[in-house]
Design a protein around this motif. Structure first.
Motif, short mmCIF file in Angstrom:
data_model
loop_
_atom_site.label_atom_id
_atom_site.label_comp_id
_atom_site.label_asym_id
_atom_site.label_seq_id
_atom_site.Cartn_x
_atom_site.Cartn_y
_atom_site.Cartn_z
N SER A 275 10.69 -10.02 -5.57
CA SER A 275 10.06 -10.67 -6.72
C SER A 275 8.56 -10.43 -6.79
N ALA A 276 7.98 -9.95 -5.68
CA ALA A 276 6.55 -9.68 -5.65
C ALA A 276 6.22 -8.21 -5.81
N ALA A 277 7.23 -7.38 -6.05
CA ALA A 277 7.03 -5.93 -6.06
C ALA A 277 7.43 -5.29 -7.38
N VAL A 278 6.55 -4.45 -7.89
CA VAL A 278 6.87 -3.62 -9.06
C VAL A 278 6.77 -2.17 -8.60
N TYR A 279 7.88 -1.44 -8.70
CA TYR A 279 7.96 -0.08 -8.19
C TYR A 279 7.87 0.95 -9.32
N LYS A 280 7.30 2.09 -8.99
CA LYS A 280 7.37 3.22 -9.91
C LYS A 280 8.78 3.78 -9.81
N ARG A 281 9.50 3.76 -10.91
CA ARG A 281 10.95 4.00 -10.86
C ARG A 281 11.30 5.42 -10.43
N PHE B 235 1.32 -15.71 -8.59
CA PHE B 235 2.14 -16.01 -9.75
C PHE B 235 3.59 -16.31 -9.40
N VAL B 236 4.01 -16.00 -8.16
CA VAL B 236 5.40 -16.16 -7.75
C VAL B 236 5.45 -17.09 -6.54
N ASP C 281 3.18 -19.40 -15.32
CA ASP C 281 2.96 -18.93 -16.69
C ASP C 281 2.08 -17.68 -16.71
N ASN C 282 2.39 -16.79 -17.64
CA ASN C 282 1.61 -15.57 -17.91
C ASN C 282 1.73 -14.50 -16.84
N VAL C 283 2.73 -14.60 -15.97
CA VAL C 283 2.89 -13.56 -14.95
C VAL C 283 3.23 -12.22 -15.58
N VAL C 284 4.07 -12.21 -16.61
CA VAL C 284 4.44 -10.95 -17.25
C VAL C 284 3.22 -10.31 -17.90
N THR C 285 2.39 -11.11 -18.53
CA THR C 285 1.16 -10.60 -19.15
C THR C 285 0.26 -9.97 -18.10
N ALA C 286 0.15 -10.62 -16.94
CA ALA C 286 -0.71 -10.10 -15.87
C ALA C 286 -0.21 -8.76 -15.36
N VAL C 287 1.11 -8.64 -15.19
CA VAL C 287 1.69 -7.39 -14.71
C VAL C 287 1.50 -6.28 -15.74
N LEU C 288 1.79 -6.57 -16.99
CA LEU C 288 1.64 -5.56 -18.04
C LEU C 288 0.20 -5.11 -18.19
N SER C 289 -0.73 -6.04 -18.08
CA SER C 289 -2.14 -5.70 -18.20
C SER C 289 -2.55 -4.68 -17.15
N ALA C 290 -2.09 -4.87 -15.92
CA ALA C 290 -2.42 -3.93 -14.84
C ALA C 290 -1.79 -2.57 -15.10
#
Length: 301
Positions: free
Chosen positions: A163-169, A207-208, A103-112
């Motif tokens: 699933s653990a990575a958010v990339y700058k597009r 979170f994952v 729970d709240n993984v999307v919130t954590a990512v957006l906050s960062a």
């Protein structure tokens, strides 16, 4: 748009349904402001099961889901590249259809992402069995390359796990024509590129959870060996194009081979020429390392 979450999927409708339910609830829990800076996409790689029915059902329940359906199966790499070019988010998070989210993984990512504009790569700590991928403290690290090297030293899989990575597009868009972006191993290439392009943010809470019970796309011993000792090995050996030094490349090569010593013992049976090439390239000392590490692996397991 700040963040595009992309679920690449192919013939796993049962997993997809659970993931859509989770993400739908996560989205509805966001503030109105956050809902305006995120979108969620499903990229169906020409599934032949009930995937389209599942998508239709969940779009009725959560009308904010967006869908792109391939006209033929373009492979995982092709599906990821299509998504990178179609979505609008400044950042892109490829979320597997079968991994588990807290729970709240999307919130954590957006906050960062909202609070630090210099992020090139965001890493979400994850669980694999009973272990967590990293013990990094939460926060932003200016030396992204060193963080990437540290994550790889601990377990090379950290830079492969989408699933653990958010990339700058925009960084991914510059890599579209690279041959390393056309392979199933492309997430590793994307991770190294983003880490070397700026700062890294670590979300320290796991979170994952990696779903180890599901068959991977590259199932089969021969295919696993091919990915590890052809694709990963070649990516690392050519990281000079991304600004990595020979010392760093040698260290990464050593880490990859050391962590896969037990697998390397099988390589001569399937790909003898590749095994000989690696042994000749890495030197006789590597042969000793293989047997020592393999013995230790057998003792642990």
């Amino acid at each position: 748009m700040l963040l595009s979450i992309v679920i690449p999927t192919f013939n796993r409708s049962n997993f997809l349904a659970k993931q859509l339910e989770k993400l739908g609830v996560e989205f509805l829990s966001l503030s109105d402001n956050d809902k305006n800076i995120i979108d969620i996409w499903i990229f169906d790689n020409y599934s032949s099961d009930s995937t389209q029915r599942v998508i239709s059902e969940y779009r009725k329940k959560f009308d904010f889901f967006k869908v792109y359906t391939q006209e033929s199966n373009v492979g995982l790499a092709g599906n990821l590249l299509t998504a990178a070019q179609k979505v609008a988010g400044r950042y892109i998070w490829f979320l597997s259809d079968d991994d588990f989210l807290e729970d709240n993984v999307v919130t954590a990512v957006l906050s960062a992402l909202k609070n630090q504009s210099k992020i090139s790569y965001l890493f979400i700590n994850y669980k694999f069995g009973n272990k967590e991928a990293t013990d990094f403290r939460q926060g932003f690290y200016h030396d992204g390359k060193e963080v990437g090297l540290s994550l790889f030293r601990n377990t090379y899989g950290s830079l492969v796990f989408i699933s653990a990575a958010v990339y700058k597009r925009e960084i991914l868009l510059k890599l579209v024509e690279s041959k390393y972006s056309q392979r199933i191993s492309s997430p590793m290439f994307f991770s190294f590129a983003c880490c070397s392009s700026g700062g890294v943010f670590i979300v320290s809470k796991a979170f994952v959870t990696f779903n180890s019970s599901n068959k991977p796309t590259y199932n089969g011993i021969k295919n696993v060996l091919k990915i590890k000792f052809f694709e990963y090995y070649e990516i690392i050996k050519n990281l000079g194009s991304l600004g990595y030094s020979k010392v760093e490349i040698d260290e990464l090569t050593d880490c990859l081979l050391r962590q896969n010593s037990h697998s390397f013992l099988l390589l001569p049976f399937f790909f003898p020429r590749k095994a000989f090439f690696i042994l000749r390239s890495e030197g006789i000392s590597f042969l000793t390392t293989i047997f020592v590490n393999s013995l230790n692996y057998l003792k642990r397991n």
